[in-house]
Structures are given as structure tokens and as C-alpha cells.
Design a protein around this motif. Structure first.
Motif, PDB file in Angstrom:
ATOM      1  N   GLY A  71       5.678  19.932 -10.517  1.00  0.00           N
ATOM      2  CA  GLY A  71       5.097  20.192  -9.252  1.00  0.00           C
ATOM      3  C   GLY A  71       4.751  18.902  -8.651  1.00  0.00           C
ATOM      4  N   ARG A  72       4.895  17.631  -9.154  1.00  0.00           N
ATOM      5  CA  ARG A  72       4.411  16.419  -8.822  1.00  0.00           C
ATOM      6  C   ARG A  72       5.707  15.443  -8.642  1.00  0.00           C
ATOM      7  N   ARG A  73       5.558  14.499  -7.474  1.00  0.00           N
ATOM      8  CA  ARG A  73       6.481  13.562  -7.236  1.00  0.00           C
ATOM      9  C   ARG A  73       6.296  12.375  -8.086  1.00  0.00           C
ATOM     10  N   ARG A  74       7.187  11.865  -8.375  1.00  0.00           N
ATOM     11  CA  ARG A  74       7.279  10.387  -9.005  1.00  0.00           C
ATOM     12  C   ARG A  74       8.057   9.332  -8.362  1.00  0.00           C
ATOM     13  N   TYR A  75       7.645   8.159  -8.426  1.00  0.00           N
ATOM     14  CA  TYR A  75       8.173   6.850  -7.631  1.00  0.00           C
ATOM     15  C   TYR A  75       8.811   5.909  -8.612  1.00  0.00           C
ATOM     16  N   GLY A  76       9.975   5.505  -8.366  1.00  0.00           N
ATOM     17  CA  GLY A  76      10.681   4.517  -9.270  1.00  0.00           C
ATOM     18  C   GLY A  76      10.546   3.211  -8.533  1.00  0.00           C
ATOM     19  N   TYR A  77      11.342   2.093  -9.331  1.00  0.00           N
ATOM     20  CA  TYR A  77      11.203   0.932  -9.004  1.00  0.00           C
ATOM     21  C   TYR A  77      11.453   0.524  -7.542  1.00  0.00           C
ATOM     22  N   GLU A  78      12.692   1.187  -7.132  1.00  0.00           N
ATOM     23  CA  GLU A  78      12.982   0.987  -5.912  1.00  0.00           C
ATOM     24  C   GLU A  78      12.243   1.239  -4.766  1.00  0.00           C
ATOM     25  N   GLU A  79      11.784   2.557  -5.114  1.00  0.00           N
ATOM     26  CA  GLU A  79      10.452   2.797  -3.980  1.00  0.00           C
ATOM     27  C   GLU A  79       9.301   1.914  -4.064  1.00  0.00           C
ATOM     28  N   ILE A  80       8.809   1.554  -5.309  1.00  0.00           N
ATOM     29  CA  ILE A  80       7.971   0.568  -5.226  1.00  0.00           C
ATOM     30  C   ILE A  80       8.266  -0.797  -4.379  1.00  0.00           C
ATOM     31  N   ILE A  81       9.243  -1.331  -4.530  1.00  0.00           N
ATOM     32  CA  ILE A  81       9.913  -2.330  -3.835  1.00  0.00           C
ATOM     33  C   ILE A  81       9.753  -1.912  -2.412  1.00  0.00           C
ATOM     34  N   ARG A  82      10.241  -0.994  -1.859  1.00  0.00           N
ATOM     35  CA  ARG A  82      10.111  -0.548  -0.520  1.00  0.00           C
ATOM     36  C   ARG A  82       8.784  -0.467  -0.020  1.00  0.00           C
ATOM     37  N   LEU A  83       7.834   0.113  -0.747  1.00  0.00           N
ATOM     38  CA  LEU A  83       6.479   0.253  -0.360  1.00  0.00           C
ATOM     39  C   LEU A  83       5.730  -1.171  -0.240  1.00  0.00           C
ATOM     40  N   LEU A  84       6.192  -2.014  -1.119  1.00  0.00           N
ATOM     41  CA  LEU A  84       5.780  -3.454  -1.151  1.00  0.00           C
ATOM     42  C   LEU A  84       6.056  -4.348   0.168  1.00  0.00           C
ATOM     43  N   TRP A  85       7.418  -4.038   0.633  1.00  0.00           N
ATOM     44  CA  TRP A  85       7.984  -4.597   1.839  1.00  0.00           C
ATOM     45  C   TRP A  85       7.268  -3.888   2.942  1.00  0.00           C
ATOM     46  N   ILE A  86       7.081  -2.730   3.129  1.00  0.00           N
ATOM     47  CA  ILE A  86       6.446  -1.966   4.093  1.00  0.00           C
ATOM     48  C   ILE A  86       5.035  -2.466   4.360  1.00  0.00           C
ATOM     49  N   ARG A  87       4.259  -2.779   3.160  1.00  0.00           N
ATOM     50  CA  ARG A  87       2.945  -3.276   3.479  1.00  0.00           C
ATOM     51  C   ARG A  87       3.067  -4.553   3.843  1.00  0.00           C
ATOM     52  N   ARG A  88       3.914  -5.324   3.424  1.00  0.00           N
ATOM     53  CA  ARG A  88       3.750  -6.877   3.707  1.00  0.00           C
ATOM     54  C   ARG A  88       4.110  -6.935   5.251  1.00  0.00           C
ATOM     55  N   VAL A  89       5.083  -6.321   5.665  1.00  0.00           N
ATOM     56  CA  VAL A  89       5.586  -6.378   7.222  1.00  0.00           C
ATOM     57  C   VAL A  89       4.508  -5.902   8.047  1.00  0.00           C
ATOM     58  N   ALA A  90       3.868  -4.581   7.732  1.00  0.00           N
ATOM     59  CA  ALA A  90       2.802  -3.969   8.156  1.00  0.00           C
ATOM     60  C   ALA A  90       1.483  -4.940   8.451  1.00  0.00           C
ATOM     61  N   ASP A  91       1.225  -5.682   7.215  1.00  0.00           N
ATOM     62  CA  ASP A  91       0.135  -6.461   7.327  1.00  0.00           C
ATOM     63  C   ASP A  91       0.320  -7.888   8.392  1.00  0.00           C
ATOM     64  N   ALA A  92       1.606  -7.874   8.612  1.00  0.00           N
ATOM     65  CA  ALA A  92       1.969  -8.817   9.650  1.00  0.00           C
ATOM     66  C   ALA A  92       1.713  -8.344  11.094  1.00  0.00           C
TER      67      ALA A  92
END
Length: 303
Positions: free
Chosen positions: A45-66
Motif C-alpha cells: 500500500g506504499r508508493r516507491r520512487y526510482g532514480y528518474e523520479e528523484i532526478i525530476r524532483l531535484l530539477w523541480i526544486r532547483r527551478v522552484a528555488d529560482a
């Protein structure tokens, strides 16, 4: 030997959030706004995140921080090819950044427009600056301090109902009043006489017809002053300039069906009715009589 200390693996939302430096709540919000595809839950019943999701999250955070809004980030990601479809990750992000640059350029242009509007209000004064440029430009010839707050408020309402061109034409009325103190005083006297037609005055009271006659006489005299001042020529030039700046969208296209007769008048009437006017029956009757006095006489029937 792996380039990473450990091979890529799938992690729970808390671990993904901790690695990126955000909160699980933020990841859930990214799912809701369409920034990050939502993974199916596993057998536990739990979601798991792989490498591609982590990369997308890093991009989202970096662009949002801008300082870029999440909606803009989402729109930039929309349509970008994914690595799983065989696309180049570098090309994908280059496309995302290009779209973000276009979005920011459009927002900057809109911000400049808003700043120009605020600066114009500061220069002209808050009320005069609220009017369209064609209206405020029409009032440039008014003597210093001769325009009243009520005049500008009336023009603001007129612009809402009849558009900038209609308000610019009406501005000629206030120019004539501003240039002639005696004419302004007569206007004030008639305004006061009409305002005195409150709910205590019957519609057939002689004062109603008297006020209507005085209004008609005043408007006739005012129109004569406007014509003699050369304002009619200026208004014609104003119409010509307006037509040049606002040509038909496609002059060569076949004319479409005409709007129903009187549709614009009904639209204006609806706007007028929505205004919080509180005229008494006597004052409304006075207005009707004044209009009737100003209407051209019907031609004599021919045999």
C-alpha cells in the motif's frame, strides 16, 4: 563496479523527500498539480520512487528555488520527451528551460505593462491615470485644477459602458465646462435643481417639466459652445485615429452575420442598470422629458 556507492533502487516517499531536501507533503502536492506522475502503490500500500523520479524532483526544486511558479514549471515540462521514450535527457531539459525562458519573458513584459500603468497614475494622478490614454489625452487642454473628481468619475463610468472612444468624446463636454466658469456655474445650478426632485416630488409636479426644459436649454447651449470651439473637428480626427489603430481583424474576409439590432444598446443598458443609481420617479421623468425635448420633430405626413 557501480558508479554510485550502491545501484539505483526504489525508495519510500519519506526517503525521497529527505534526499531532495523537501517534505513528503511537497511531493504529494507535485502529484496533485501534475508536476510528477503518481506511482502505483505496491503490495504493502506504499508508493516507491526510482532514480528518474528523484532526478525530476531535484530539477523541480532547483527551478522552484529560482523563483519560478510551479504552474510554469509544469507547463514547461508538458510535452517534453521522456528518457524512457528514447529521448536525450539533456535535450529534454534544454527544451524545458527554453519554455521557461519564454514564460518568464512574457511575464516580464506583463510586469512592465503594469509598472507603466502605475507610473502613469502617479504622473497624472490616480483618477486621471485610471482612464484610457485616449481619454486622458483628450483632457490635456483643461486649465490646471479645473477638472473635478466627479468629472473623472463620470468618465470612468462612461468608458466602462461605451468604451474609451465614447468617453473621449464626452471629455469634450468637461473641457467646455472647465474653460467657461459661467457655463460651469449654470451646469451646477441645473444639477442641483434635478437633485432636488426627490421622492417627495410628484412626477406631474410643475418643477419636473421646468427642470427638463432648463436641462434641454443648457445642453443646447453647451453643444453650441462645443461646436464653436472647434472640438467637433478634433473629435472627427479622434475617430479617424482610432480607426487606424483598431482596423478590422480581417478586412478581406467575407462579412459575417450582423449582431441583432440593438444588441449593443441592450448591453449598455444592462451595464447602466447594474449601477447603484437611486433616481426618484420624478427625476427619471425629468430625464425622459429632456430627451423628448431634444429629439428631432417627426416630419409632417405628406398626402
Amino acid at each position: 563496479m557501480h558508479p554510485f556507492p550502491a545501484p539505483p533502487r526504489q525508495v519510500l516517499i519519506g526517503d525521497a523527500a529527505a534526499f531532495v531536501g523537501i517534505t513528503p507533503r511537497a511531493i504529494r502536492h507535485y502529484h496533485q498539480v501534475g508536476l510528477l506522475p503518481e506511482r502505483e502503490r505496491g503490495g504493502d500500500g506504499r508508493r516507491r520512487y526510482g532514480y528518474e523520479e528523484i532526478i525530476r524532483l531535484l530539477w523541480i526544486r532547483r527551478v522552484a528555488d529560482a523563483g519560478i511558479a510551479l504552474d510554469d514549471i509544469r507547463d514547461a515540462f508538458d510535452g517534453a520527451p521522456s528518457d524512457t521514450d528514447g529521448g536525450d535527457g539533456e535535450d529534454e531539459m534544454a527544451g524545458v528551460l527554453t519554455r521557461l525562458e519564454d514564460t518568464l519573458a512574457a511575464q516580464e513584459a506583463e510586469l512592465q505593462r503594469k509598472r507603466a500603468s502605475v507610473q502613469r497614475m502617479q504622473t497624472l494622478g490616480s483618477r486621471l491615470g485610471l482612464l484610457d490614454g485616449i481619454v486622458s489625452g483628450r483632457l490635456e487642454g483643461a486649465p490646471e485644477g479645473s477638472l473635478r473628481q466627479d468629472d473623472l468619475d463620470v468618465l470612468l463610468v462612461t468608458e466602462r459602458i461605451f468604451g474609451p472612444l465614447g468617453a473621449a468624446v464626452q471629455a469634450g463636454r468637461f473641457l467646455a465646462l472647465a474653460a467657461d466658469p459661467a457655463l460651469r456655474a449654470e451646469s451646477d445650478r441645473i444639477d442641483a435643481a434635478e437633485a432636488a426632485l426627490d421622492d417627495t416630488v410628484a412626477v406631474d409636479d410643475p418643477r419636473v417639466a421646468q427642470a427638463a426644459a432648463e436641462r434641454h436649454a443648457f445642453e443646447t447651449a453647451l453643444m453650441r459652445v462645443i461646436e464653436e470651439s472647434g472640438q467637433m473637428e478634433k473629435e472627427n480626427a479622434l475617430f479617424d485615429a482610432w480607426d487606424e489603430l483598431h482596423p478590422p481583424e480581417d478586412a478581406d474576409a467575407a462579412p459575417g452575420p450582423k449582431p441583432p439590432e440593438g444588441s449593443r444598446a441592450r448591453s449598455a443598458a444592462e451595464v447602466i442598470r447594474s449601477m447603484p443609481y437611486d433616481f426618484s420617479p420624478a427625476r427619471l421623468r425629468c430625464m425622459e422629458l429632456a430627451v423628448q425635448l431634444g429629439a428631432p420633430e417627426a416630419p409632417e405626413p405628406t398626402s
